[in-house]
Design a protein around this motif. Structure first.
Motif, PDB file in Angstrom:
ATOM      1  N   TYR A  20       5.403  26.285 -31.252  1.00  0.00           N
ATOM      2  CA  TYR A  20       6.370  25.588 -31.147  1.00  0.00           C
ATOM      3  C   TYR A  20       7.462  26.609 -31.762  1.00  0.00           C
ATOM      4  O   TYR A  20       8.669  26.497 -31.466  1.00  0.00           O
ATOM      5  CB  TYR A  20       6.283  24.274 -32.072  1.00  0.00           C
ATOM      6  N   ASP A  21       7.446  27.296 -32.741  1.00  0.00           N
ATOM      7  CA  ASP A  21       8.174  28.067 -33.334  1.00  0.00           C
ATOM      8  C   ASP A  21       7.437  29.809 -33.088  1.00  0.00           C
ATOM      9  O   ASP A  21       6.447  30.200 -33.931  1.00  0.00           O
ATOM     10  CB  ASP A  21       8.552  27.987 -34.715  1.00  0.00           C
ATOM     11  N   ILE A  22       8.228  30.483 -32.456  1.00  0.00           N
ATOM     12  CA  ILE A  22       7.532  31.945 -32.213  1.00  0.00           C
ATOM     13  C   ILE A  22       7.438  32.861 -33.352  1.00  0.00           C
ATOM     14  O   ILE A  22       6.602  33.720 -33.330  1.00  0.00           O
ATOM     15  CB  ILE A  22       8.055  32.668 -30.996  1.00  0.00           C
ATOM     16  N   SER A  23       8.112  32.563 -34.396  1.00  0.00           N
ATOM     17  CA  SER A  23       8.110  33.305 -35.572  1.00  0.00           C
ATOM     18  C   SER A  23       6.936  33.003 -36.335  1.00  0.00           C
ATOM     19  O   SER A  23       6.416  33.941 -37.267  1.00  0.00           O
ATOM     20  CB  SER A  23       9.400  32.854 -36.353  1.00  0.00           C
ATOM     21  N   ALA A  24       6.268  31.913 -35.818  1.00  0.00           N
ATOM     22  CA  ALA A  24       5.042  31.850 -36.616  1.00  0.00           C
ATOM     23  C   ALA A  24       3.621  32.472 -35.919  1.00  0.00           C
ATOM     24  O   ALA A  24       2.719  32.543 -36.807  1.00  0.00           O
ATOM     25  CB  ALA A  24       4.632  30.214 -36.644  1.00  0.00           C
ATOM     26  N   ILE A  25       3.712  33.151 -35.046  1.00  0.00           N
ATOM     27  CA  ILE A  25       2.856  33.950 -34.282  1.00  0.00           C
ATOM     28  C   ILE A  25       2.177  34.892 -35.419  1.00  0.00           C
ATOM     29  O   ILE A  25       0.826  34.679 -35.465  1.00  0.00           O
ATOM     30  CB  ILE A  25       3.554  34.806 -33.240  1.00  0.00           C
TER      31      ILE A  25
ATOM     32  N   ILE B 149       1.652  23.150 -35.576  1.00  0.00           N
ATOM     33  CA  ILE B 149       2.836  23.693 -35.185  1.00  0.00           C
ATOM     34  C   ILE B 149       2.425  24.504 -33.771  1.00  0.00           C
ATOM     35  O   ILE B 149       3.185  25.358 -33.522  1.00  0.00           O
ATOM     36  CB  ILE B 149       2.880  25.027 -36.247  1.00  0.00           C
ATOM     37  N   ALA B 150       1.538  24.216 -33.215  1.00  0.00           N
ATOM     38  CA  ALA B 150       1.347  24.725 -31.806  1.00  0.00           C
ATOM     39  C   ALA B 150       0.559  23.965 -30.878  1.00  0.00           C
ATOM     40  O   ALA B 150      -0.280  23.056 -31.497  1.00  0.00           O
ATOM     41  CB  ALA B 150       0.536  26.103 -31.874  1.00  0.00           C
ATOM     42  N   ASN B 151       0.670  24.217 -29.639  1.00  0.00           N
ATOM     43  CA  ASN B 151      -0.225  23.610 -28.629  1.00  0.00           C
ATOM     44  C   ASN B 151      -1.147  24.534 -28.277  1.00  0.00           C
ATOM     45  O   ASN B 151      -0.994  25.645 -27.922  1.00  0.00           O
ATOM     46  CB  ASN B 151       0.769  23.084 -27.382  1.00  0.00           C
ATOM     47  N   VAL B 152      -2.310  23.950 -27.915  1.00  0.00           N
ATOM     48  CA  VAL B 152      -3.767  24.586 -27.599  1.00  0.00           C
ATOM     49  C   VAL B 152      -4.158  24.294 -26.309  1.00  0.00           C
ATOM     50  O   VAL B 152      -4.579  22.911 -26.143  1.00  0.00           O
ATOM     51  CB  VAL B 152      -4.760  24.731 -28.707  1.00  0.00           C
ATOM     52  N   THR B 153      -4.405  25.299 -25.483  1.00  0.00           N
ATOM     53  CA  THR B 153      -4.873  24.896 -24.212  1.00  0.00           C
ATOM     54  C   THR B 153      -6.030  25.952 -23.862  1.00  0.00           C
ATOM     55  O   THR B 153      -6.389  26.951 -24.328  1.00  0.00           O
ATOM     56  CB  THR B 153      -3.739  24.930 -22.790  1.00  0.00           C
ATOM     57  N   THR B 154      -6.818  25.667 -22.594  1.00  0.00           N
ATOM     58  CA  THR B 154      -7.967  26.320 -22.168  1.00  0.00           C
ATOM     59  C   THR B 154      -7.875  26.610 -20.678  1.00  0.00           C
ATOM     60  O   THR B 154      -8.386  25.862 -19.932  1.00  0.00           O
ATOM     61  CB  THR B 154      -9.399  25.726 -22.605  1.00  0.00           C
ATOM     62  N   PRO B 155      -7.025  27.465 -20.339  1.00  0.00           N
ATOM     63  CA  PRO B 155      -6.658  27.832 -18.705  1.00  0.00           C
ATOM     64  C   PRO B 155      -8.131  28.138 -18.185  1.00  0.00           C
ATOM     65  O   PRO B 155      -8.262  28.032 -16.907  1.00  0.00           O
ATOM     66  CB  PRO B 155      -5.488  28.787 -18.749  1.00  0.00           C
ATOM     67  N   GLU B 156      -8.883  28.844 -18.921  1.00  0.00           N
ATOM     68  CA  GLU B 156     -10.081  29.519 -18.149  1.00  0.00           C
ATOM     69  C   GLU B 156     -11.350  28.922 -19.256  1.00  0.00           C
ATOM     70  O   GLU B 156     -10.954  28.696 -20.408  1.00  0.00           O
ATOM     71  CB  GLU B 156      -9.982  30.870 -18.279  1.00  0.00           C
TER      72      GLU B 156
END
Length: 208
Positions: free
Chosen positions: A93-98, A77-84
């Motif tokens: 993908y659905d901000i209501s899931a925050i 349900i989400a994409n995970v990145t490591t910018p730092e």
């Protein structure tokens, strides 16, 4: 006649005594190797979820979110990145899931505090304390030991299958002995690979 078979960098020597042995022996060897490879992959995945001082998306692989009442893996349900190096960013993908995602993270053993701006969740990954490093080293050791137990259980099941093949007349006594040797070599190899993974993870955790 000597028959060499290799897969995923493993090379096991198998001795075929009778022509009729080959299919039965090949099946046991292949199934054993496949199951042990899955156990090794499981250990790798579990080690990836152990928090070190560096941010990694795999740290969140075990996070399960209550999404619309259904337990759902975070990566679905989400994409995970490591910018730092010390920051994880979760883009649902659905901000209501925050709120659901944040609850799942707070209820985990990661000891990380989520912050969101209404669109993404940020997780700052602080350096591990000496106490936390020691704790995580114990966790990885337990995971590794569980992996080795799984490999040895696969060996036990394979040995039972080999005994049955001999009892049913599918292989002879020499075929049984040689196939048992193959299974033992596979077991030793996979246990060594898990030991190497455990040492590498332990070294990673003890680096300051």
């Amino acid at each position: 006649m000597a028959h060499m078979h290799g897969q995923r960098g493993l090379h096991c020597e198998r001795w075929i005594v009778r022509a009729g042995d080959e299919d039965a022996a090949f099946t046991v060897e292949e199934e054993t190797m496949e199951k042990m490879e899955k156990s090794l992959d499981s250990v790798k995945r579990n080690f990836g979820t152990v928090r070190t001082g560096r941010a990694s998306p795999s740290m969140l692989d075990r996070i399960v979110v209550e999404y619309y009442g259904a337990p759902t893996p975070l990566q679905q349900i989400a994409n995970v990145t490591t910018p730092e190096a010390s920051l994880l960013v979760i883009q649902p993908y659905d901000i209501s899931a925050i709120p659901d995602i944040e609850r799942a993270i707070q209820g985990s053993d990661l000891d990380l505090t989520p912050n969101n701006d209404g669109k993404v969740i940020r997780l700052q990954v602080p350096p591990l304390t000496a106490e936390r490093r020691k704790e995580m080293t114990k966790v990885t050791s337990k995971m590794g030991e569980e992996g080795k137990v799984a490999v040895r259980n696969i060996r036990r099941d394979a040995m039972k299958s080999i005994e049955k093949l001999e009892k049913d007349g599918d292989i002879g006594e020499d075929g049984r002995k040689n196939l048992e040797d193959v299974v033992q070599k596979l077991t030793d190899d996979y246990v060594k690979q898990i030991d190497a993974l455990m040492k590498a993870k332990s070294d990673e955790l003890t680096k300051v």
